[in-house]
Design an enzyme around this catalytic site. Structure first.
Site, PDB file in Angstrom:
ATOM      1  N   HIS A  57       2.135  11.927 -12.075  1.00 33.64           N
ATOM      2  CA  HIS A  57       1.736  10.524 -12.228  1.00 33.64           C
ATOM      3  C   HIS A  57       0.228  10.398 -12.072  1.00 33.64           C
ATOM      4  O   HIS A  57      -0.348  10.959 -11.144  1.00 33.64           O
ATOM      5  CB  HIS A  57       2.408   9.659 -11.156  1.00 33.64           C
ATOM      6  CG  HIS A  57       3.872   9.458 -11.393  1.00 33.64           C
ATOM      7  ND1 HIS A  57       4.612   8.520 -10.721  1.00 33.64           N
ATOM      8  CD2 HIS A  57       4.741  10.077 -12.234  1.00 33.64           C
ATOM      9  CE1 HIS A  57       5.869   8.555 -11.137  1.00 33.64           C
ATOM     10  NE2 HIS A  57       5.977   9.502 -12.049  1.00 33.64           N
ATOM     11  N   TYR A 185       4.398  -0.689  -5.883  1.00 34.49           N
ATOM     12  CA  TYR A 185       4.361  -1.217  -4.508  1.00 34.49           C
ATOM     13  C   TYR A 185       4.201  -2.732  -4.614  1.00 34.49           C
ATOM     14  O   TYR A 185       3.225  -3.207  -5.191  1.00 34.49           O
ATOM     15  CB  TYR A 185       3.163  -0.651  -3.745  1.00 34.49           C
ATOM     16  CG  TYR A 185       3.268   0.813  -3.382  1.00 34.49           C
ATOM     17  CD1 TYR A 185       2.973   1.812  -4.309  1.00 34.49           C
ATOM     18  CD2 TYR A 185       3.640   1.208  -2.091  1.00 34.49           C
ATOM     19  CE1 TYR A 185       3.046   3.154  -3.968  1.00 34.49           C
ATOM     20  CE2 TYR A 185       3.712   2.553  -1.736  1.00 34.49           C
ATOM     21  CZ  TYR A 185       3.424   3.516  -2.681  1.00 34.49           C
ATOM     22  OH  TYR A 185       3.496   4.850  -2.338  1.00 34.49           O
ATOM     23  N   PRO A 277       5.794   5.428   6.065  1.00 33.25           N
ATOM     24  CA  PRO A 277       5.917   6.056   4.741  1.00 33.25           C
ATOM     25  C   PRO A 277       5.126   5.386   3.615  1.00 33.25           C
ATOM     26  O   PRO A 277       5.108   5.907   2.499  1.00 33.25           O
ATOM     27  CB  PRO A 277       7.424   5.976   4.457  1.00 33.25           C
ATOM     28  CG  PRO A 277       7.906   4.843   5.281  1.00 33.25           C
ATOM     29  CD  PRO A 277       7.051   4.796   6.497  1.00 33.25           C
ATOM     30  N   LYS A 281       2.577  10.098   2.935  1.00 32.99           N
ATOM     31  CA  LYS A 281       1.720  11.153   3.461  1.00 32.99           C
ATOM     32  C   LYS A 281       2.386  12.173   4.390  1.00 32.99           C
ATOM     33  O   LYS A 281       1.789  13.203   4.708  1.00 32.99           O
ATOM     34  CB  LYS A 281       0.548  10.517   4.237  1.00 32.99           C
ATOM     35  CG  LYS A 281      -0.446   9.820   3.352  1.00 32.99           C
ATOM     36  CD  LYS A 281      -1.236  10.829   2.540  1.00 32.99           C
ATOM     37  CE  LYS A 281      -2.050  10.202   1.455  1.00 32.99           C
ATOM     38  NZ  LYS A 281      -2.054  10.955   0.220  1.00 32.99           N
ATOM     39  N   TYR A 369      -4.856   8.394  -1.795  1.00 34.13           N
ATOM     40  CA  TYR A 369      -3.496   8.586  -2.281  1.00 34.13           C
ATOM     41  C   TYR A 369      -3.309   9.968  -2.902  1.00 34.13           C
ATOM     42  O   TYR A 369      -2.310  10.647  -2.638  1.00 34.13           O
ATOM     43  CB  TYR A 369      -3.111   7.478  -3.285  1.00 34.13           C
ATOM     44  CG  TYR A 369      -1.618   7.279  -3.382  1.00 34.13           C
ATOM     45  CD1 TYR A 369      -0.996   6.186  -2.794  1.00 34.13           C
ATOM     46  CD2 TYR A 369      -0.813   8.198  -4.049  1.00 34.13           C
ATOM     47  CE1 TYR A 369       0.381   6.009  -2.865  1.00 34.13           C
ATOM     48  CE2 TYR A 369       0.558   8.031  -4.129  1.00 34.13           C
ATOM     49  CZ  TYR A 369       1.152   6.943  -3.533  1.00 34.13           C
ATOM     50  OH  TYR A 369       2.514   6.790  -3.597  1.00 34.13           O
TER      51      TYR A 369
HETATM   52  C1  PHB Z   1       9.693   8.075  -2.170  1.00 36.12           C
HETATM   53  O1  PHB Z   1       9.816   8.307  -3.387  1.00 36.12           O
HETATM   54  O2  PHB Z   1      10.582   8.375  -1.360  1.00 36.12           O
HETATM   55  C2  PHB Z   1       8.464   7.431  -1.676  1.00 36.12           C
HETATM   56  C3  PHB Z   1       7.420   7.191  -2.559  1.00 36.12           C
HETATM   57  C4  PHB Z   1       6.263   6.577  -2.099  1.00 36.12           C
HETATM   58  C5  PHB Z   1       6.174   6.198  -0.779  1.00 36.12           C
HETATM   59  C6  PHB Z   1       7.208   6.452   0.096  1.00 36.12           C
HETATM   60  C7  PHB Z   1       8.350   7.068  -0.343  1.00 36.12           C
HETATM   61  O3  PHB Z   1       5.046   5.572  -0.365  1.00 36.12           O
END
Ligand code: PHB
Length: 379
Positions: A57, A185, A277, A281, A369
């Site tokens: 990505h 997000y 989460p 990270k 990120y």
């Molecule tokens: C996930 O795909 O489990 C995932 C992706 C991004 C995050 C947290 C978890 O910030």
């Protein structure tokens, strides 16, 4: 990963894994690899499947006020990317590589206690009904937040820094094509939500809930309705639903224990630090610790140098605190806090508006990120 990298340098290790091989190869956990983590897998010869099946990505979307805004990692970081590849797939690849190289992994081997950390370290562990002792030069405490290693550091030496958040994530794995090619997000009046994925057929979604939420009260229908409400856009974007394969609740905390070294024992990953989460990270920070310890052990075995080992904790903690800052910031920006007043709500919206309209602030998000740079190579 540590065992694998050490093996490549001719350093022997024994892995004590408290769970079964089947359990660790199936348990659904994180799924986003920083560019440096994916590169390390590839460079160290365990990246073939990741290169075939991982989803690269080049950006993420931040969604608020009913509209999406893309953060373009490639543009902002000079071409960097992230790879969506599940943590349990990483584990499968590493276990297979260790097995193929004749590495020693004891499954269902529960470490009971560690001893003589300043002289000749020993681990007492239970395996197949017997208690055994492992003598070693060094102990790598990769035993997670609930493991025994951290608590073997005397309380007068150990310092803890902690933040518990007043919310949790309800996460699902669903058999449905991801509704977007990139992660989304979302900040919404009703709380945070996140669209992620595991493969072109499997979606992974999360929504903010109370920390003491009862999962039994969340029917599949209620989960999809809530996700759809939070992720709706003004131009009619629709979240497709499908059968939910698994659901669970993840508490949110920030935690750092220091020092990350005591005598000849080193703490790595969740044994020393937990991040919420939101910035994806946790796994990446554990791998960063592995890089530092691998390099330090190499210097020791090759040249008898102890400075890497002596500075292990300080070296790791510099990155740990920067990643803590980023994870805390993402979490604070994207979640609704209980009793949030109009001032705080407007600040949230202003922060999101700023991140998505200022190249400087978008770059700050993007470079964190995709993963901050490393000072040194791992070997
Ligand atoms: C996930 O795909 O489990 C995932 C992706 C991004 C995050 C947290 C978890 O910030």
């Amino acid at each position: 990963m540590l065992s694998h990298l050490l093996h490549l340098q001719g350093i022997e290790s024994v892995v004590l894994e408290s769970r079964s091989q089947e359990y660790i190869e199936q348990r659904v956990r994180a799924g986003v690899l920083e560019e440096g983590t994916a590169d390390l897998m590839i460079e160290s010869g365990v990246g073939a499947r990741l290169q075939r099946e991982g989803l690269i990505h080049h950006g993420i979307e931040l969604r608020f006020g009913g509209a999406g805004h893309r953060i373009d990692f490639a543009d902002l970081t000079g071409g960097k990317s992230i790879t969506v590849y599940a943590q349990h797939e990483v584990i499968k690849d590493l276990v297979a590589a260790r097995a193929a190289a004749g590495g020693k992994i004891f499954f269902e081997a529960e470490a009971v206690s560690v001893h003589d950390l300043d002289t000749q370290p020993k681990i007492r562990f239970q395996h197949g009904g017997a208690t055994e002792t492992l003598d070693c030069d060094f102990i790598a405490g990769c035993d997670g937040f609930h493991g025994i290693c951290r608590n073997a550091i005397p309380p007068e030496v150990l310092r803890i820094h902690e933040r518990v958040y007043p919310f949790a994530w309800l996460g699902i794995l669903a058999k449905v094509k991801p509704a977007s090619d990139e992660l989304i997000y979302t900040y919404h009046d009703r709380g945070f939500s996140l669209l992620s994925m595991r493969s072109p057929e499997i979606s992974r979604l999360y929504l903010q809930c109370d920390p003491d939420e009862n999962i039994a009260e969340w029917s599949d229908d209620r989960i999809w309705t809530e996700l759809r409400t939070r992720m709706a856009t003004r131009d009619g974007w629709m979240l497709a639903d499908g059968p939910i394969l698994q659901k669970g609740i993840t508490p949110m905390r920030s935690f750092v224990a220091e020092p990350m070294r005591h005598g000849k024992m080193f703490l790595l990953g969740d044994a020393a630090h937990i991040v919420p989460p939101t910035g994806a990270k946790g796994l990446n920070l554990a791998v960063a610790d592995v890089r530092v310890l691998t390099r330090s052990l190499l210097d020791f075995y090759r040249h008898g140098a102890t400075s890497g080992l002596d500075h292990y904790s300080d070296t790791c903690l510099r990155r740990v605190w920067k990643v803590q800052r980023f994870s805390w910031w993402m979490t604070s920006m994207l979640h609704r806090f209980p009793n949030e007043d109009s001032f705080q709500h407007q600040l949230h919206l202003a922060e999101l508006d700023y991140v998505t309209s200022s190249r400087a602030q978008a770059t700050a998000l993007a470079e964190n990120y995709v993963g901050l740079p490393f000072d040194e190579p791992y070997s």
